[in-house]
Design a protein around this motif. Structure first.
Motif, PDB file in Angstrom:
ATOM      1  N   PHE A 269     -12.394 -42.003  14.786  1.00 48.04           N
ATOM      2  CA  PHE A 269     -11.982 -41.089  13.730  1.00 48.04           C
ATOM      3  C   PHE A 269     -11.405 -41.892  12.565  1.00 48.04           C
ATOM      4  N   ARG A 270     -11.680 -41.458  11.345  1.00 45.49           N
ATOM      5  CA  ARG A 270     -11.002 -42.060  10.197  1.00 45.49           C
ATOM      6  C   ARG A 270      -9.533 -41.671  10.195  1.00 45.49           C
ATOM      7  N   SER A 271      -9.240 -40.483  10.710  1.00 52.43           N
ATOM      8  CA  SER A 271      -7.854 -40.028  10.840  1.00 52.43           C
ATOM      9  C   SER A 271      -7.839 -38.928  11.897  1.00 52.43           C
ATOM     10  N   GLY A 272      -6.632 -38.474  12.231  1.00 52.46           N
ATOM     11  CA  GLY A 272      -6.514 -37.406  13.212  1.00 52.46           C
ATOM     12  C   GLY A 272      -6.461 -36.028  12.600  1.00 52.46           C
ATOM     13  N   SER A 273      -6.750 -35.920  11.301  1.00 54.21           N
ATOM     14  CA  SER A 273      -6.705 -34.631  10.597  1.00 54.21           C
ATOM     15  C   SER A 273      -8.086 -34.271  10.069  1.00 54.21           C
ATOM     16  N   PRO A 274      -8.403 -32.982   9.964  1.00 51.81           N
ATOM     17  CA  PRO A 274      -9.676 -32.574   9.360  1.00 51.81           C
ATOM     18  C   PRO A 274      -9.755 -33.044   7.913  1.00 51.81           C
ATOM     19  N   GLU A 275     -10.945 -33.446   7.502  1.00 49.48           N
ATOM     20  CA  GLU A 275     -11.102 -33.998   6.159  1.00 49.48           C
ATOM     21  C   GLU A 275     -11.951 -33.107   5.257  1.00 49.48           C
ATOM     22  N   PHE A 276     -12.189 -31.847   5.671  1.00 48.95           N
ATOM     23  CA  PHE A 276     -12.943 -30.950   4.807  1.00 48.95           C
ATOM     24  C   PHE A 276     -12.491 -29.513   5.018  1.00 48.95           C
ATOM     25  N   THR A 277     -12.960 -28.641   4.137  1.00 48.26           N
ATOM     26  CA  THR A 277     -12.571 -27.231   4.153  1.00 48.26           C
ATOM     27  C   THR A 277     -13.456 -26.437   5.119  1.00 48.26           C
TER      28      THR A 277
ATOM     29  N   ARG B 287       4.866 -40.192  19.665  1.00 44.29           N
ATOM     30  CA  ARG B 287       3.532 -39.702  19.312  1.00 44.29           C
ATOM     31  C   ARG B 287       2.868 -40.591  18.266  1.00 44.29           C
ATOM     32  N   TYR B 288       1.547 -40.719  18.394  1.00 39.51           N
ATOM     33  CA  TYR B 288       0.768 -41.523  17.452  1.00 39.51           C
ATOM     34  C   TYR B 288      -0.578 -40.833  17.228  1.00 39.51           C
ATOM     35  N   SER B 289      -1.271 -41.189  16.151  1.00 37.72           N
ATOM     36  CA  SER B 289      -2.524 -40.531  15.794  1.00 37.72           C
ATOM     37  C   SER B 289      -3.595 -40.763  16.852  1.00 37.72           C
ATOM     38  N   ILE B 290      -4.420 -39.745  17.101  1.00 37.97           N
ATOM     39  CA  ILE B 290      -5.515 -39.916  18.057  1.00 37.97           C
ATOM     40  C   ILE B 290      -6.525 -40.949  17.570  1.00 37.97           C
ATOM     41  N   ALA B 291      -6.488 -41.310  16.288  1.00 36.04           N
ATOM     42  CA  ALA B 291      -7.377 -42.363  15.796  1.00 36.04           C
ATOM     43  C   ALA B 291      -7.083 -43.692  16.483  1.00 36.04           C
ATOM     44  N   ARG B 292      -5.880 -43.832  17.070  1.00 35.94           N
ATOM     45  CA  ARG B 292      -5.483 -45.086  17.725  1.00 35.94           C
ATOM     46  C   ARG B 292      -5.741 -45.072  19.226  1.00 35.94           C
ATOM     47  N   LEU B 293      -6.313 -44.014  19.747  1.00 35.84           N
ATOM     48  CA  LEU B 293      -6.630 -43.965  21.176  1.00 35.84           C
ATOM     49  C   LEU B 293      -7.760 -44.932  21.505  1.00 35.84           C
ATOM     50  N   SER B 294      -7.947 -45.205  22.782  1.00 43.53           N
ATOM     51  CA  SER B 294      -9.051 -46.064  23.207  1.00 43.53           C
ATOM     52  C   SER B 294     -10.377 -45.336  23.015  1.00 43.53           C
ATOM     53  N   ASP B 295     -11.482 -46.092  23.050  1.00 42.80           N
ATOM     54  CA  ASP B 295     -12.806 -45.492  22.888  1.00 42.80           C
ATOM     55  C   ASP B 295     -13.043 -44.389  23.920  1.00 42.80           C
ATOM     56  N   GLY B 296     -12.697 -44.666  25.172  1.00 43.22           N
ATOM     57  CA  GLY B 296     -12.926 -43.689  26.225  1.00 43.22           C
ATOM     58  C   GLY B 296     -12.092 -42.439  26.056  1.00 43.22           C
ATOM     59  N   GLU B 297     -10.836 -42.606  25.656  1.00 47.48           N
ATOM     60  CA  GLU B 297      -9.966 -41.456  25.456  1.00 47.48           C
ATOM     61  C   GLU B 297     -10.465 -40.581  24.302  1.00 47.48           C
ATOM     62  N   ARG B 298     -10.863 -41.222  23.207  1.00 48.74           N
ATOM     63  CA  ARG B 298     -11.385 -40.447  22.074  1.00 48.74           C
ATOM     64  C   ARG B 298     -12.683 -39.743  22.461  1.00 48.74           C
ATOM     65  N   ASN B 299     -13.512 -40.417  23.231  1.00 51.20           N
ATOM     66  CA  ASN B 299     -14.774 -39.816  23.634  1.00 51.20           C
ATOM     67  C   ASN B 299     -14.555 -38.605  24.522  1.00 51.20           C
ATOM     68  N   ALA B 300     -13.585 -38.687  25.428  1.00 49.12           N
ATOM     69  CA  ALA B 300     -13.270 -37.551  26.295  1.00 49.12           C
ATOM     70  C   ALA B 300     -12.815 -36.360  25.463  1.00 49.12           C
ATOM     71  N   ILE B 301     -11.994 -36.621  24.443  1.00 54.44           N
ATOM     72  CA  ILE B 301     -11.521 -35.541  23.564  1.00 54.44           C
ATOM     73  C   ILE B 301     -12.685 -34.951  22.776  1.00 54.44           C
TER      74      ILE B 301
END
Length: 238
Positions: A62-70, A174-188
């Protein structure tokens, strides 16, 4: 509801009929180069807008943990991705990899916000019975955290200020999900796609084990299937 496909084959009849019903999971197994991804692309091109594809070559960062569009942009990206996935070259190329990751974040947060708005309207209208009914339904993040824990992932995610999804581990800061591991982000990403699709959707999941250990992917997908008996699943494995 069921999803039926006609697959061309050489012998003996020239075609093969496959049907997947809601609440059912169809597994497709085969070695590399046997045409599994081509078959997945055929399913996608023959499907309707009730089809959601989760590709093996998807972007998992992810570029960030927040939505980037409307919301309007989310709808446009949804249409664009649907038409892209029906093209033959989508088997090996994804022009919307970054947008898919952000769509998953958007849909997860939107699901939570819609639930909150429903409860707020019921409270404002003083419909206590409706409040009780709505509060018994688990929110998207509560479900996601439960599934992650049962799938052997020791992380908790929540939506915080500015609609940013944050993670913590064992009570850590707490920290941004952008910093999670590849596997953790993929599971999400997989879970967010499955949990937020409309009812009666066919989910095409291509090689989910490519980014996840079997001790995680097996229970995670089994739990997601139980969570969405109103959808059908097609899984491809190497």
């Amino acid at each position: 509801m069921s999803f039926s496909f006609t697959i061309p084959i050489e012998e003996p009849t020239g075609t093969l009929q496959l049907t997947v019903n809601t609440g059912q999971m169809l597994f497709i197994l085969g070695a590399n180069g046997t045409g599994k991804s081509s078959l997945m692309q055929l399913f996608t091109s023959a499907g309707s807008e009730k089809t959601r594809r989760i590709t093996a070559h998807r972007q998992t960062w992810f570029r960030s943990g927040s939505p980037e569009f409307t919301g309007t942009q989310r709808a446009e990206y949804g249409q664009n991705m649907f038409h892209h996935d029906q093209q033959v070259n989508s088997r090996w190329k994804d022009d919307y990899s970054g947008q898919r990751a952000q769509v998953a974040i958007y849909d997860l947060i939107n699901s939570e916000n819609m639930r909150a708005r429903e409860i707020t309207r019921a409270v404002d209208a003083k419909k206590i019975g409706e409040v009780d009914r709505l509060s018994t339904k688990e929110g998207a993040f509560l479900i996601l955290n439960r599934l992650l824990r049962l799938a052997n992932l020791d992380i908790i995610v929540s939506v915080e200020a500015n609609d940013e999804i944050m993670a913590s581990r064992s009570g850590s800061k707490r920290y941004s999900i952008a910093r999670l591991s590849d596997g953790e982000r993929n599971a999400i990403l997989i879970a967010a796609n499955v949990l937020t699709v409309p009812a009666k959707t066919l989910l095409l999941i291509d090689e989910p084990e490519r980014h996840l250990h079997r001790s995680i992917v097996s229970p995670l997908l089994s739990l997601l299937l139980k969570e969405r008996p109103d959808c059908a699943f097609n899984r491809i494995h190497a």
